[in-house]
Motif scaffolding. Structure first.
Motif, PDB file in Angstrom:
ATOM      1  N   ASP A  27       6.012  -0.951   8.359  1.00  0.00           N
ATOM      2  CA  ASP A  27       6.216  -2.475   7.865  1.00  0.00           C
ATOM      3  C   ASP A  27       5.238  -2.779   7.235  1.00  0.00           C
ATOM      4  OD1 ASP A  27       9.139  -3.005   9.022  1.00  0.00           O
ATOM      5  OD2 ASP A  27       8.216  -2.161  10.579  1.00  0.00           O
ATOM      6  N   ALA A  28       4.078  -2.454   7.693  1.00  0.00           N
ATOM      7  CA  ALA A  28       2.755  -2.752   7.133  1.00  0.00           C
ATOM      8  C   ALA A  28       1.547  -1.834   7.410  1.00  0.00           C
ATOM      9  CB  ALA A  28       2.268  -4.500   7.672  1.00  0.00           C
ATOM     10  N   ALA A  29       0.502  -1.760   6.721  1.00  0.00           N
ATOM     11  CA  ALA A  29      -0.581  -0.841   7.020  1.00  0.00           C
ATOM     12  C   ALA A  29      -1.445  -1.600   8.001  1.00  0.00           C
ATOM     13  CB  ALA A  29      -1.428  -0.848   5.618  1.00  0.00           C
ATOM     14  N   ILE A  30      -2.066  -0.703   8.500  1.00  0.00           N
ATOM     15  CA  ILE A  30      -3.122  -1.160   9.668  1.00  0.00           C
ATOM     16  C   ILE A  30      -4.423  -0.584   9.352  1.00  0.00           C
ATOM     17  CG2 ILE A  30      -3.786  -1.097  12.185  1.00  0.00           C
ATOM     18  CD1 ILE A  30      -0.997  -0.944  13.089  1.00  0.00           C
ATOM     19  N   LEU A  31      -5.669  -1.489   9.172  1.00  0.00           N
ATOM     20  CA  LEU A  31      -6.773  -1.057   8.435  1.00  0.00           C
ATOM     21  C   LEU A  31      -7.819  -1.495   9.351  1.00  0.00           C
ATOM     22  CD1 LEU A  31      -5.882  -2.324   5.039  1.00  0.00           C
ATOM     23  CD2 LEU A  31      -5.624  -0.075   5.727  1.00  0.00           C
ATOM     24  N   VAL A  33     -11.795  -2.932   9.397  1.00  0.00           N
ATOM     25  CA  VAL A  33     -12.829  -3.406   8.712  1.00  0.00           C
ATOM     26  C   VAL A  33     -14.176  -3.143   9.448  1.00  0.00           C
ATOM     27  CG1 VAL A  33     -14.056  -5.494   7.713  1.00  0.00           C
ATOM     28  CG2 VAL A  33     -11.272  -5.214   7.678  1.00  0.00           C
ATOM     29  N   VAL A  43      -6.401 -10.435  -6.147  1.00  0.00           N
ATOM     30  CA  VAL A  43      -5.009  -9.936  -6.828  1.00  0.00           C
ATOM     31  C   VAL A  43      -4.879 -10.305  -8.067  1.00  0.00           C
ATOM     32  CG1 VAL A  43      -3.863 -12.097  -6.078  1.00  0.00           C
ATOM     33  CG2 VAL A  43      -2.446 -10.156  -6.194  1.00  0.00           C
ATOM     34  N   THR A  84      -3.033  -2.249  -2.630  1.00  0.00           N
ATOM     35  CA  THR A  84      -1.601  -2.349  -2.556  1.00  0.00           C
ATOM     36  C   THR A  84      -1.170  -2.443  -4.124  1.00  0.00           C
ATOM     37  OG1 THR A  84      -1.374  -4.775  -2.178  1.00  0.00           O
ATOM     38  CG2 THR A  84      -1.618  -3.428  -0.355  1.00  0.00           C
ATOM     39  N   ASP A 119       5.205  -1.937  -3.013  1.00  0.00           N
ATOM     40  CA  ASP A 119       6.804  -2.216  -3.217  1.00  0.00           C
ATOM     41  C   ASP A 119       7.062  -1.866  -4.474  1.00  0.00           C
ATOM     42  OD1 ASP A 119       9.055  -3.377  -2.517  1.00  0.00           O
ATOM     43  OD2 ASP A 119       8.602  -5.368  -2.894  1.00  0.00           O
ATOM     44  N   GLN A 130      -3.321  -5.715  -5.593  1.00  0.00           N
ATOM     45  CA  GLN A 130      -4.289  -6.449  -4.746  1.00  0.00           C
ATOM     46  C   GLN A 130      -5.377  -5.214  -4.292  1.00  0.00           C
ATOM     47  OE1 GLN A 130      -3.335  -9.679  -2.248  1.00  0.00           O
ATOM     48  NE2 GLN A 130      -4.226  -8.711  -0.429  1.00  0.00           N
TER      49      GLN A 130
ATOM     50  N   LEU B  39      -7.014  -5.009  10.759  1.00  0.00           N
ATOM     51  CA  LEU B  39      -6.123  -5.691   9.666  1.00  0.00           C
ATOM     52  C   LEU B  39      -5.011  -5.378   9.450  1.00  0.00           C
ATOM     53  CD1 LEU B  39      -6.755  -7.867   7.355  1.00  0.00           C
ATOM     54  CD2 LEU B  39      -7.684  -5.898   5.889  1.00  0.00           C
ATOM     55  N   VAL B  40      -3.869  -6.159   9.144  1.00  0.00           N
ATOM     56  CA  VAL B  40      -2.580  -5.539   8.985  1.00  0.00           C
ATOM     57  C   VAL B  40      -1.972  -5.995   7.763  1.00  0.00           C
ATOM     58  CG1 VAL B  40      -0.065  -5.570   9.868  1.00  0.00           C
ATOM     59  CG2 VAL B  40      -1.988  -5.465  11.304  1.00  0.00           C
ATOM     60  N   VAL B  41      -1.650  -5.455   6.795  1.00  0.00           N
ATOM     61  CA  VAL B  41      -1.340  -5.761   5.280  1.00  0.00           C
ATOM     62  C   VAL B  41       0.136  -5.397   5.024  1.00  0.00           C
ATOM     63  CG1 VAL B  41      -2.279  -5.601   2.958  1.00  0.00           C
ATOM     64  CG2 VAL B  41      -3.906  -5.835   4.687  1.00  0.00           C
ATOM     65  N   SER B  42       0.743  -6.333   4.349  1.00  0.00           N
ATOM     66  CA  SER B  42       1.940  -5.868   3.752  1.00  0.00           C
ATOM     67  C   SER B  42       2.296  -6.582   2.395  1.00  0.00           C
ATOM     68  CB  SER B  42       3.182  -6.105   4.717  1.00  0.00           C
ATOM     69  OG  SER B  42       4.353  -5.786   4.147  1.00  0.00           O
ATOM     70  N   VAL B  43       3.030  -6.078   1.502  1.00  0.00           N
ATOM     71  CA  VAL B  43       3.417  -6.781   0.185  1.00  0.00           C
ATOM     72  C   VAL B  43       4.743  -6.820  -0.100  1.00  0.00           C
ATOM     73  CG1 VAL B  43       2.622  -4.647  -0.928  1.00  0.00           C
ATOM     74  CG2 VAL B  43       2.573  -6.810  -2.171  1.00  0.00           C
ATOM     75  N   TRP B  82      -3.821 -14.562   6.577  1.00  0.00           N
ATOM     76  CA  TRP B  82      -3.925 -15.421   4.914  1.00  0.00           C
ATOM     77  C   TRP B  82      -2.970 -14.676   4.479  1.00  0.00           C
ATOM     78  CZ3 TRP B  82      -8.134 -11.730   6.674  1.00  0.00           C
ATOM     79  CH2 TRP B  82      -9.035 -12.218   7.402  1.00  0.00           C
ATOM     80  N   THR B  84      -1.967 -13.838  -0.225  1.00  0.00           N
ATOM     81  CA  THR B  84      -2.193 -14.176  -1.356  1.00  0.00           C
ATOM     82  C   THR B  84      -0.696 -14.361  -2.289  1.00  0.00           C
ATOM     83  OG1 THR B  84      -2.153 -11.963  -2.283  1.00  0.00           O
ATOM     84  CG2 THR B  84      -4.523 -12.893  -1.554  1.00  0.00           C
ATOM     85  N   GLN B 130       1.266 -11.018  -0.468  1.00  0.00           N
ATOM     86  CA  GLN B 130       0.922 -10.360   0.291  1.00  0.00           C
ATOM     87  C   GLN B 130       0.093 -10.962   1.532  1.00  0.00           C
ATOM     88  OE1 GLN B 130      -1.386  -6.681  -0.712  1.00  0.00           O
ATOM     89  NE2 GLN B 130      -3.202  -7.207   0.417  1.00  0.00           N
ATOM     90  N   MET B 132      -1.621 -10.815   5.225  1.00  0.00           N
ATOM     91  CA  MET B 132      -2.805 -10.236   6.046  1.00  0.00           C
ATOM     92  C   MET B 132      -2.601 -10.957   7.238  1.00  0.00           C
ATOM     93  SD  MET B 132      -5.494  -9.738   2.998  1.00  0.00           S
ATOM     94  CE  MET B 132      -4.988 -11.378   2.156  1.00  0.00           C
TER      95      MET B 132
END
Lengths: 317, 317
Positions: A27-31, A33, A43, A84, A119, A130, B39-43, B82, B84, B130, B132
Motif C-alpha cells: 500500500d505504501a513504501a517504507i523508507l 532516513v 513535487v 515517486t 500510480d 515527487q 518513513l511511509v510514503v504513498s501517492v 505530512w 504534498t 502524496q 508521508m
C-alpha cells in the motif's frame, strides 16, 4: 486497467538500496532516513501542452520530469534518495511508456535516486514526480539566508532553454548547431546536484532558476529582506547565445526560465575555494552581482567594481 | 500564472508542527523524521471523469483525494505526518478551489496531517496527493505476512460506495435515505487510521479495500503465498444494503471497490482483544473467513464452523 498495471514493468529497474525496506507493491513504501539527517521533499507536475510541447520525445519527457525535481533537491543542498511517480496517460501505449521510463532511468541511475512508488492512471498526459532526499540536520540551503555583502553567482550559462523553446516554437532561427544545442538544453537540463554539495559548505542562500533570473532572484531578495545589484555584462552565455544580439539573449536569461541552473549568494572570502572545487566537478560558476547593503529591490546594469552607470530598476515586489 | 499562485493562499492553514523545519515557500520542504521511526510514503492520482464524476462537489473531491491516501497509510499501520498536493486545473476558479481546500482541510485537521509542499498548474482536472507518515522501525503492516490459521477480517461495511456510484450513474434506484447514505460513502470514505494503530499490535497482514474484496484479498494471498476460505454470509452490510437482493450487494462488495475499509488477517487468539479495542475507537470488525492451511486461491461460500457446502472457486492469480 490491467494494461496500466503492465506499465509498472517498465519501471522495475534495479535491486532497491538498503534505505528501501519496502518498495513498490504494497500500500505504501517504507523508507529509512539516516540518523542525523532531515528529509527534503519537493513535487512538480509536468503537463503536455503546458510544460512541454505535445510532440516532445517521451525519452526527454521522462528525463526532464525527474531533472526539474532533482534540481529542487540541488537547490536545497540535499542528496537525492527516492522518488515517486504518478502518470496519467490518454491510453496505455507500451512503446511510448518504455521510452519515458528509459529517459527517467538514465538520470535516476546517474543520481542514485530510486523509484519507491507510483500510480498509473487514465487521463490527459500528465507526470507528477515527487523527490525525497537528505540533508545533515540544519544544513539545508534556504532562500532566506542571503546576507549583506554576499556575492551573487550562478552555475552554467543562462537563457539557452528559453532560446531552445523559441526555436521549437519557430519564433527564433539559429544556425543548426546552435539550435540543436539550445533544444537539447530545453529538453535535457542538467540538475546541479554535484555543485550542491559544495554550496552546502560555502553558500548562504540558494535556489534553482526555473522562471528566469529576475523572478527567481526576486524570491531570494524578498525572502532574505535584502536588495541586489547585477551587472548584466557579467551574465554567462553559451557559445550558441554569444552570437545573438545582447537585448535578445538578455530577454531569454532574465525572464525566459527553464534553465535549472543554481542561483546562490556566497561571502566574498569563500568564493575562491568554491570556484576551485566547482572546477573539479566540471561546473562553471560566474559572479553576476552582489547583495546590496543599502536598499531593497534590484539594480540592473550596475558595474560591480567601478561605481554606478546607467541602470534600470526592477522591484522585487 | 499569478492567478495560480493565489491559489496557494487557500492552502495556508495553520502554523506548522515542530516536525516541519521548512514548509511551503522554498524549493523543497525540510522535515524531521523521529528517531526510531521509518518513513511511509504513498501517492495517488485522482482524475476527473475517471476517479470521480465531473459533477462531484469540489469539497468532496478535496476530502476524498486526501482520504484515499490516508487509507494507504492506515493499511501500513503508519501515523500520518505530512502531505504534498499537485493540482492541475483547466482554469483558476477561486470559488471551486476554496471548496476543494475546505474539504481537504477538514480531513487533514482530523488526522493531524500537514501540507508541506505542492504545485498548481494549468491542465485537465487532476489531483495528486502524496502522503508521508511514520511507523516504529520494523512495525509496518505488510500484505505478505498472512499466516496459516489466521482469521480474515474487515472493518466497517462493504459495497456501499459501489452502490453509491451506481446511484450517481443512475444504474440503481434506492430509497432516498439509503441512496444518500451510499453516495455519502462514495464521496466521503472514512480512512481507518484509528483502527490501524490497533492492527499494528495484533494483525499479521493488512491492506485497504480499494478495488473490491476479491481483488484485494487476492493481493494478500498472493503476496503471502497462502489460500483462503470466505463465508459470504458473514460479510458486513450497512442498513442501506441489507434490504437489497443478496446477489446484487455481493457484486458491489466483491468487485465494486472504493470502500477504503481495512482487510487484515489476525491470529485467532488475538481476535477478542482486537475487537474490544476497536469497539473503543468506534470501528466495527467482522471476521469473514480464514487463511487456508492447505491450498492456494480462494474458496467462496465456505461455512467457517460447519464444514464444506457448495462453493465457487476464485484463483488469486
Amino acid at each position: 486497467m490491467s494494461e496500466f498495471d503492465l506499465i509498472r514493468d517498465y519501471f522495475r529497474w534495479d535491486q532497491p538500496p538498503d534505505s528501501v525496506r519496502v518498495g513498490v507493491g504494497d500500500d505504501a513504501a517504507i523508507l529509512r532516513v539516516p540518523a542525523g539527517s532531515e528529509l527534503v521533499v519537493s513535487v512538480d507536475t509536468f503537463n503536455a501542452g503546458i510544460h512541454f510541447p505535445h510532440e516532445t520525445p517521451p525519452h526527454a519527457i521522462g528525463y526532464k520530469a525527474l531533472a526539474v525535481n532533482l534540481s529542487d533537491l540541488a537547490a536545497m543542498g540535499a542528496t537525492p534518495a527516492w522518488f515517486t511517480l504518478a502518470i496519467s496517460l490518454p491510453q496505455a501505449d507500451a512503446q511510448w511508456v518504455a521510452e519515458l521510463a528509459r529517459g527517467m532511468r538514465e538520470l535516476a541511475q546517474q543520481h542514485n535516486i530510486f523509484l519507491v512508488g507510483g500510480d498509473t492512471t487514465r487521463g490527459a498526459l500528465s507526470i507528477t514526480v515527487q523527490v525525497m532526499g537528505f540533508v545533515p540536520c540544519g544544513a539545508g540551503l534556504l532562500r532566506s539566508h542571503a546576507q549583506h555583502g554576499d556575492l551573487i553567482a550562478v552555475s552554467g550559462t543562462l537563457g539557452d532553454a528559453a532560446a531552445g523553446l523559441a526555436v521549437v516554437q519557430q519564433r527564433l532561427q539559429l544556425p543548426i548547431a546552435a539550435a540543436d544545442y539550445c533544444v537539447q538544453r530545453l529538453n535535457y537540463p542538467t540538475p546541479r546536484n554535484a555543485l550542491s554539495h559544495l554550496l552546502q559548505q560555502h553558500a548562504h542562500a540558494c535556489m534553482d532558476i526555473s522562471d528566469g533570473l529576475l523572478a527567481d532572484l526576486g524570491h531570494i531578495l524578498q525572502a532574505s529582506g535584502v536588495g541586489a545589484r547585477l551587472d548584466h555584462e557579467l551574465l554567462p552565455w553559451s557559445e550558441a547565445l554569444q552570437a545573438m544580439p545582447q537585448a535578445q539573449r538578455l530577454g531569454f536569461a532574465l525572464s525566459g526560465g527553464d534553465d535549472y541552473e543554481l542561483l546562490f549568494t556566497v561571502p566574498p572570502d569563500a568564493l575562491a575555494a568554491l570556484i576551485m572545487a566547482a572546477n573539479v566537478v566540471g561546473v562553471r560558476i560566474t559572479v553576476i552581482g552582489e547583495v546590496d547593503k543599502m536598499q531593497q529591490g534590484l539594480l540592473m546594469n550596475h558595474r560591480l567594481s567601478d561605481g554606478r552607470r546607467g541602470y534600470e530598476h526592477f522591484s522585487s515586489e
